[in-house]
Design an enzyme around this catalytic site. Structure first.
Site, PDB file in Angstrom:
ATOM      1  CG  ASP A   1       6.144   2.935  -2.464  1.00  0.00           C
ATOM      2  OD1 ASP A   1       4.972   3.329  -2.394  1.00  0.00           O
ATOM      3  OD2 ASP A   1       6.541   1.884  -1.932  1.00  0.00           O
TER       4      ASP A   1
ATOM      5  CE  LYS B   1       2.548   4.090  -9.289  1.00  0.00           C
ATOM      6  NZ  LYS B   1       3.500   3.398  -8.443  1.00  0.00           N
TER       7      LYS B   1
ATOM      8  CB  ALA C   1      -2.125   2.115  -4.339  1.00  0.00           C
ATOM      9  N   GLY C   2      -0.715   3.894  -2.170  1.00  0.00           N
ATOM     10  CA  GLY C   2      -0.773   5.133  -1.390  1.00  0.00           C
ATOM     11  C   GLY C   2      -0.237   6.273  -2.231  1.00  0.00           C
ATOM     12  CG  HIS C   3      -1.281   9.557  -5.362  1.00  0.00           C
ATOM     13  ND1 HIS C   3      -1.962   9.705  -6.533  1.00  0.00           N
ATOM     14  CD2 HIS C   3      -0.399  10.556  -5.337  1.00  0.00           C
ATOM     15  CE1 HIS C   3      -1.504  10.752  -7.177  1.00  0.00           C
ATOM     16  NE2 HIS C   3      -0.562  11.284  -6.469  1.00  0.00           N
TER      17      HIS C   3
ATOM     18  CD  GLN D   1      -0.261  -2.148  -6.051  1.00  0.00           C
ATOM     19  OE1 GLN D   1      -0.896  -2.604  -6.986  1.00  0.00           O
ATOM     20  NE2 GLN D   1      -0.849  -1.479  -5.087  1.00  0.00           N
TER      21      GLN D   1
ATOM     22  CB  THR E   1       0.708  -6.651  -5.621  1.00  0.00           C
ATOM     23  OG1 THR E   1      -0.555  -6.391  -5.009  1.00  0.00           O
ATOM     24  CG2 THR E   1       0.659  -6.302  -7.104  1.00  0.00           C
TER      25      THR E   1
ATOM     26  CB  ALA F   1       2.130   6.575   1.213  1.00  0.00           C
TER      27      ALA F   1
ATOM     28  NE  ARG G   1       7.770   3.638   0.545  1.00  0.00           N
ATOM     29  CZ  ARG G   1       7.361   4.864   0.221  1.00  0.00           C
ATOM     30  NH1 ARG G   1       8.232   5.777  -0.177  1.00  0.00           N
ATOM     31  NH2 ARG G   1       6.099   5.173   0.271  1.00  0.00           N
TER      32      ARG G   1
ATOM     33  CB  THR H   1      15.044  18.791 -10.401  1.00  0.00           C
ATOM     34  OG1 THR H   1      13.875  19.630 -10.472  1.00  0.00           O
ATOM     35  CG2 THR H   1      15.452  18.365 -11.791  1.00  0.00           C
TER      36      THR H   1
HETATM   37  P1  IMP Z   1      -0.270  -6.730  -1.165  1.00  0.00           P
HETATM   38  O1  IMP Z   1      -0.411  -5.980  -2.435  1.00  0.00           O
HETATM   39  O2  IMP Z   1      -0.820  -5.978   0.036  1.00  0.00           O
HETATM   40  O3  IMP Z   1      -0.780  -8.139  -1.225  1.00  0.00           O
HETATM   41  O4  IMP Z   1       1.306  -6.859  -0.850  1.00  0.00           O
HETATM   42  C1  IMP Z   1       2.153  -7.641  -1.671  1.00  0.00           C
HETATM   43  C2  IMP Z   1       3.493  -6.947  -1.867  1.00  0.00           C
HETATM   44  O5  IMP Z   1       3.318  -5.768  -2.641  1.00  0.00           O
HETATM   45  C3  IMP Z   1       4.152  -6.491  -0.556  1.00  0.00           C
HETATM   46  O6  IMP Z   1       5.549  -6.612  -0.711  1.00  0.00           O
HETATM   47  C4  IMP Z   1       3.752  -5.032  -0.467  1.00  0.00           C
HETATM   48  O7  IMP Z   1       4.643  -4.279   0.312  1.00  0.00           O
HETATM   49  C5  IMP Z   1       3.817  -4.640  -1.930  1.00  0.00           C
HETATM   50  N1  IMP Z   1       2.967  -3.487  -2.257  1.00  0.00           N
HETATM   51  C6  IMP Z   1       1.648  -3.467  -2.468  1.00  0.00           C
HETATM   52  N2  IMP Z   1       1.221  -2.239  -2.785  1.00  0.00           N
HETATM   53  C7  IMP Z   1       2.312  -1.455  -2.808  1.00  0.00           C
HETATM   54  C8  IMP Z   1       2.527  -0.070  -3.111  1.00  0.00           C
HETATM   55  O8  IMP Z   1       1.621   0.682  -3.464  1.00  0.00           O
HETATM   56  N3  IMP Z   1       3.809   0.354  -2.995  1.00  0.00           N
HETATM   57  C9  IMP Z   1       4.834  -0.461  -2.672  1.00  0.00           C
HETATM   58  N4  IMP Z   1       4.686  -1.743  -2.404  1.00  0.00           N
HETATM   59  C10 IMP Z   1       3.434  -2.248  -2.461  1.00  0.00           C
END
Ligand code: IMP
Length: 408
Positions: free
Chosen positions: A18, A21, A44-46, A225, A240, A300, A306, A389
């Site tokens: 987050d 990127k 992941a979330g974009h 991540q 992760t 996301a 968060r 910015t």
């Molecule tokens: P998992 O990847 O779902 O197994 O989660 C393991 C840890 O990674 C947890 O703390 C999640 O919140 C964190 N995590 C996994 N993917 C993301 C991401 O894209 N952004 C932020 N945290 C993530």
């Protein structure tokens, strides 16, 4: 420059994901022929804006916005067919339909099945949860290393049903022990059938898909991540389940290592983390809440608020060294606008900086922000080449402009 001299940039997060990127990946993706994901899955979330519409992609690489860019989900990724189906349908509705030529999936990527999601949820409900996204990511990497998992390339094998049965037989006892319903062979086979229909025509079976491509087409390798969530080098066990270091792009694609170029690390001017794990600079007060609201710091993928805190430059320095990144981009410094004092953990001590009242003064960065950025860059040992910015995709100020990302 000869085409064979192309070197391809890798973009990774230097914190806990987050970091924003997307902004830099989008800039690069528009100039690229390929955008490649090499780790993780739909954890992941974009966030993307397409024709004024907000879209969040999870599995699909960020090359969706430019119609000439092709996207590749690498061998080191895990793919949930059900989630991918929804994502593709949303993209299609928004006018960004991905033809099979524009979305290729490596045959070696592993499938996330209902069983994996159930195992993730059960682990999270117990005493050893890590605060995962519950998307089944960890259990899918578990069955990969256990060699019982199912690869995308096995979808059309004659023995796929037998594999699914074996997988369920092996792992359902864990669900039973956790006192939750088992995952039936039937529901997992339904996911397999869905995957067969969805992925047919999109599967890449080449052993070295980018060996020749890297000599003539521009690629961007997009990490998911962040470095501090790396399975081996992050804050284990609160990490992760894949490698997030940029060198892993060579393994997780696979991509020819000598063709990797700029290693671009993205870091926020403060810090956030989702899920459990240590957080030395966490703010559980009004300042933290203000930054969370102003920065829109809600997941996301999961919508979870968060955790928010000051920049941890000690961890950032470690992340710079682990990733060996050549360029740092600092994002969301504008979220701290209006803070009288801004802090960063440096050498174990929380250091205070005078806050900045604007990001730019004319063409240059505000001197108080510049003082902050210069001290951080010197401490972490890598140049901060650009700064976000403002929220708009175009609001990026280059301290050290880069003419050609593929010539670095
Ligand atoms: P998992 O990847 O779902 O197994 O989660 C393991 C840890 O990674 C947890 O703390 C999640 O919140 C964190 N995590 C996994 N993917 C993301 C991401 O894209 N952004 C932020 N945290 C993530």
């Amino acid at each position: 420059m000869k085409q064979t001299d192309l070197r391809h940039p890798v973009v990774v997060g230097l914190q806990y994901g987050d970091e924003g990127k997307g902004k830099i990946t989008d800039v690069l993706a528009r100039q690229a022929d390929w955008v490649i994901r090499f780790n993780g899955g739909n954890n992941a979330g974009h966030t993307l804006w397409l024709n004024g519409r907000k879209l969040v992609t999870h599995s699909v690489p960020s090359g969706v916005l430019s119609s000439h860019t092709k996207n590749f989900i690498g061998a080191g990724c895990v793919v949930d067919p059900l989630a991918l189906k929804t994502e593709l349908a949303e993209l299609s509705q928004a006018g960004a339909a991905l033809t099979p030529e524009r979305l290729r999936i490596d045959a070696r990527a592993h499938l996330i099945l209902p069983l994996h999601r159930a195992l993730d949820a059960a682990r999270e409900a117990g005493t050893h949860g890590v605060g995962s996204t519950k998307r089944g990511i960890g259990p899918t990497y578990t069955t990969k290393t256990d060699r019982t998992g199912i690869r995308v390339g096995m979808l059309f094998d004659k023995d796929v049903a037998e594999r699914v049965e074996f997988l369920c037989r092996t792992y359902n006892p864990l669900l039973a022990a956790a006192g939750v319903p088992e995952s039936s062979v039937k529901e997992n086979m339904q996911a397999i059938e869905l995957a067969q229909a969805l992925l047919r025509g999109r599967i890449s079976t080449e052993i070295t898909p980018f060996y020749d491509v890297a000599k003539k087409e521009k690629c961007v390798l997009e990490g998911a991540q962040g470095i501090l969530l790396d399975i081996d080098h992050g804050t284990f066990p609160y990490v992760t389940s894949s490698n997030t270091l940029p060198c892993y792009a060579a393994v997780g694609t696979p991509f020819p290592s000598s063709k990797l170029g700029a290693l671009i690390g993205v870091a926020k001017a403060y810090l956030t983390r989702v899920g459990h794990g240590p957080f030395a600079t966490e703010l559980n007060d009004e300042t933290g809440e203000r930054i969370r609201q102003k920065g829109g710091e809600f997941g996301a993928t999961t919508g979870r608020p968060r955790r928010v805190g000051w920049l941890n430059a000690d961890e950032l320095k470690t992340a710079v060294q682990l990733s060996d990144c050549s360029h740092v981009i600092m994002t969301k410094a504008d979220v701290l606008l209006g803070e009288k004092e801004v802090f960063a953990l440096i050498n174990g001590k929380l250091e205070s900086f005078a806050g900045w009242s604007s990001m730019l003064e004319g063409e240059i960065l505000h001197p108080r922000f510049e003082a902050f950025a210069s001290q951080i860059e010197e401490y972490i040992g890598a140049p901060i080449v650009a700064v976000g910015t403002g929220p708009d995709r175009k609001e990026i100020h280059w301290r050290h402009p880069i003419a050609d990302f593929w010539a670095l």
